[in-house]
Enzyme design. Structure first.
Site, PDB file in Angstrom:
ATOM      1  N   ASN A 276      -3.075   4.458  -2.329  1.00  0.00           N
ATOM      2  CA  ASN A 276      -3.720   3.352  -3.021  1.00  0.00           C
ATOM      3  C   ASN A 276      -2.804   2.146  -2.968  1.00  0.00           C
ATOM      4  O   ASN A 276      -1.591   2.278  -2.761  1.00  0.00           O
ATOM      5  CB  ASN A 276      -4.004   3.729  -4.479  1.00  0.00           C
ATOM      6  CG  ASN A 276      -5.050   2.847  -5.119  1.00  0.00           C
ATOM      7  OD1 ASN A 276      -5.664   2.011  -4.466  1.00  0.00           O
ATOM      8  ND2 ASN A 276      -5.268   3.026  -6.415  1.00  0.00           N
TER       9      ASN A 276
ATOM     10  N   HIS B 206       0.866  -1.171   0.000  1.00  0.00           N
ATOM     11  CA  HIS B 206       0.000   0.000   0.000  1.00  0.00           C
ATOM     12  C   HIS B 206       0.907   1.226   0.000  1.00  0.00           C
ATOM     13  O   HIS B 206       1.634   1.476   0.959  1.00  0.00           O
ATOM     14  CB  HIS B 206      -0.915   0.013   1.227  1.00  0.00           C
ATOM     15  CG  HIS B 206      -1.953   1.097   1.165  1.00  0.00           C
ATOM     16  ND1 HIS B 206      -3.218   0.904   0.633  1.00  0.00           N
ATOM     17  CD2 HIS B 206      -1.904   2.402   1.538  1.00  0.00           C
ATOM     18  CE1 HIS B 206      -3.898   2.029   0.700  1.00  0.00           C
ATOM     19  NE2 HIS B 206      -3.129   2.961   1.238  1.00  0.00           N
ATOM     20  N   CYS B 207       0.855   1.984  -1.093  1.00  0.00           N
ATOM     21  CA  CYS B 207       1.781   3.101  -1.279  1.00  0.00           C
ATOM     22  C   CYS B 207       1.231   4.350  -0.593  1.00  0.00           C
ATOM     23  O   CYS B 207       0.122   4.804  -0.924  1.00  0.00           O
ATOM     24  CB  CYS B 207       1.990   3.378  -2.766  1.00  0.00           C
ATOM     25  SG  CYS B 207       3.108   4.762  -3.091  1.00  0.00           S
ATOM     26  N   PRO B 208       1.979   4.945   0.345  1.00  0.00           N
ATOM     27  CA  PRO B 208       1.486   6.155   1.010  1.00  0.00           C
ATOM     28  C   PRO B 208       1.390   7.342   0.073  1.00  0.00           C
ATOM     29  O   PRO B 208       0.548   8.223   0.270  1.00  0.00           O
ATOM     30  CB  PRO B 208       2.520   6.390   2.120  1.00  0.00           C
ATOM     31  CG  PRO B 208       3.763   5.707   1.638  1.00  0.00           C
ATOM     32  CD  PRO B 208       3.289   4.521   0.856  1.00  0.00           C
TER      33      PRO B 208
END
Length: 429
Positions: free
Chosen positions: A120, A114-116
């Site tokens: 998303n 989960h990319c900050p």
């Protein structure tokens, strides 16, 4: 990246911060280069068109990375007896390579992390957009660095001239600030690009890379403590060396990740991304393996620590299903009284469980001190970078101890009642 998703400001400010950074480096830099007297003068028309083309591609791919749905599974029949892995949080089957994201609140197909900075998940459906975003971002930064370097080099060549013949202080500050921000951003995005390309070439997500390192640590420990272990389903499982099964060769890996073997569409910002097959099989549900293991479906390998913590070593924590089903048919007041009695019994069971856990922890600590083993005896293992699965966005409580059918302890009482009604209906027929 570890722990960054949990920082208070990240959830609301990450995407606006990235947009501000793109706008600053993309448009303020052009304003500076066009309006100053820095040698060798403003960028040419060709340079401006090329740079803005990459910039538009960067904006669009970032937009797609942020807004594209990371994928979801739609089950036509949520049967609690379904074969395969099971997600305790979704109360549904968990296909191979899927993980339950604690930020998205559901199982994500081929979850990478989960990319900050995109708010998303990077998954089967968003990875192509994410990779293209990183490519266009790095190309744009490299081109900007060339333009800025030309001005810095011209200043160095004219260092012996009187200061009043050179640029103003405002122009020098603007050039220095833009150059430094461009440099550090380029380093950060360059590292991200290298990591993404590595995942692309080897068909190994960041989460699977963590699992590979974890499995290697288990194998390095050897079989001194366990080889054959009993899972929570009562079956015997053997801890053995498992090869990563999804590396199919470079071209096949790249084609699978981008959803097509047409390499010309890999770089196009307008290309679509793979979608989860709605039929309940195929893309997103099943993944081709390379055949290096003795059978398919062996990944992820067993985590002996989690099995040991969850199996029947502690029968005191097992649920009394017969009592729950019997109490469900009692009148309201009696059902409340029975529920309170079960609560009191559960408190005593937890005390017993905690006492046993303390004894095991003491044993493990003694074992580490006497044997000098550096293998971490904790339920949540960390890799060499100090990362846990939750640092990639995975809900660790939803991860299976054994990749098999759901265990009874994970089945809600409502499902047990539904099962019983179904059995009675079939017997009546």
């Amino acid at each position: 990246m570890a722990g960054l998703n949990d920082a208070p400001f990240v959830q609301s400010l990450a995407v606006p911060t990235v947009c501000f950074l793109i706008a600053f480096l993309g448009y303020y830099s052009q304003y500076m280069l066009q309006s100053t007297s820095l040698e060798p003068g403003p960028p040419s028309r060709k340079e401006t068109i090329v740079f803005n083309t990459f910039l538009l591609s960067l904006w669009y791919t970032y937009y797609k990375t942020v807004t594209e749905d990371p994928g979801r599974y739609v089950f036509l029949d949520k049967d609690i007896e379904a074969e395969g892995r099971w997600c305790k949080k979704c109360s549904a089957p968990k296909p191979a390579r899927a993980h339950h994201c604690r930020h998205c609140g559901r199982c994500i197909p081929k979850m990478d992390h989960h990319c900050p900075w995109t708010a998303n998940c990077i998954s089967m459906t968003t990875f192509p957009h994410f990779l293209r975003f990183l490519i266009f971002a790095n190309i744009s930064l490299w081109m900007l660095e060339i333009l800025l370097w030309q001005r810095v080099y011209a200043l160095w060549e004219a260092r012996h001239l009187p200061a009043y013949l050179g640029p103003t202080l405002r122009e020098l500050v603007a050039l220095a600030l833009t150059s430094l921000i461009c440099l550090f951003t380029s380093i950060a995005l360059g590292i991200m690009l290298i990591t993404a390309v590595k995942s692309w070439l080897f068909n190994c997500t960041m989460i699977e890379g963590w699992q590979v390192e974890r499995h290697e640590a288990v194998m390095d420990r050897g079989g001194r403590d366990w080889w054959d272990i009993n899972g929570t389903d009562g079956k015997s499982y053997r801890v053995e060396k498992v090869e990563f099964p999804y590396d199919l060769g470079i071209f096949a890996n790249m084609s699978q990740a981008m959803g097509t073997s047409n390499f010309l569409s890999w770089i196009s910002p307008f290309s679509s991304s793979p979608k989860v097959d709605r039929s309940g099989r195929g893309r997103g549900w099943e993944w081709e393996e390379n055949g290096f293991n003795r059978k398919t479906g062996m990944w992820p390998p067993l985590d002996p620590e989690k099995v040991r913590m969850a199996n029947s070593e502690w029968p005191a924590i097992r649920r009394d299903f017969a009592a729950e089903l019997r109490d469900a048919n009692l009148p309201s007041e009696e059902r409340k009284r029975a529920f309170k009695e079960r609560q009191l019994r559960d408190v005593e069971k937890k005390k017993i469980m905690l006492a046993e856990l303390e004894e095991i922890d003491d044993y493990d600590s003694h074992e580490e001190n006497t044997e000098g083993d550096d293998f971490e005896q904790t339920e949540y293992w960390r890799n060499t970078d100090g990362e846990r699965l939750e640092d990639f966005g995975v809900d660790e409580d939803a991860e299976d101890c054994v990749s098999k059918v759901p265990q009874e302890d994970d089945i809600p009482l409502a499902d047990l009642l539904r099962r019983r009604k179904g059995l009675h209906s079939s017997e009546a027929n």
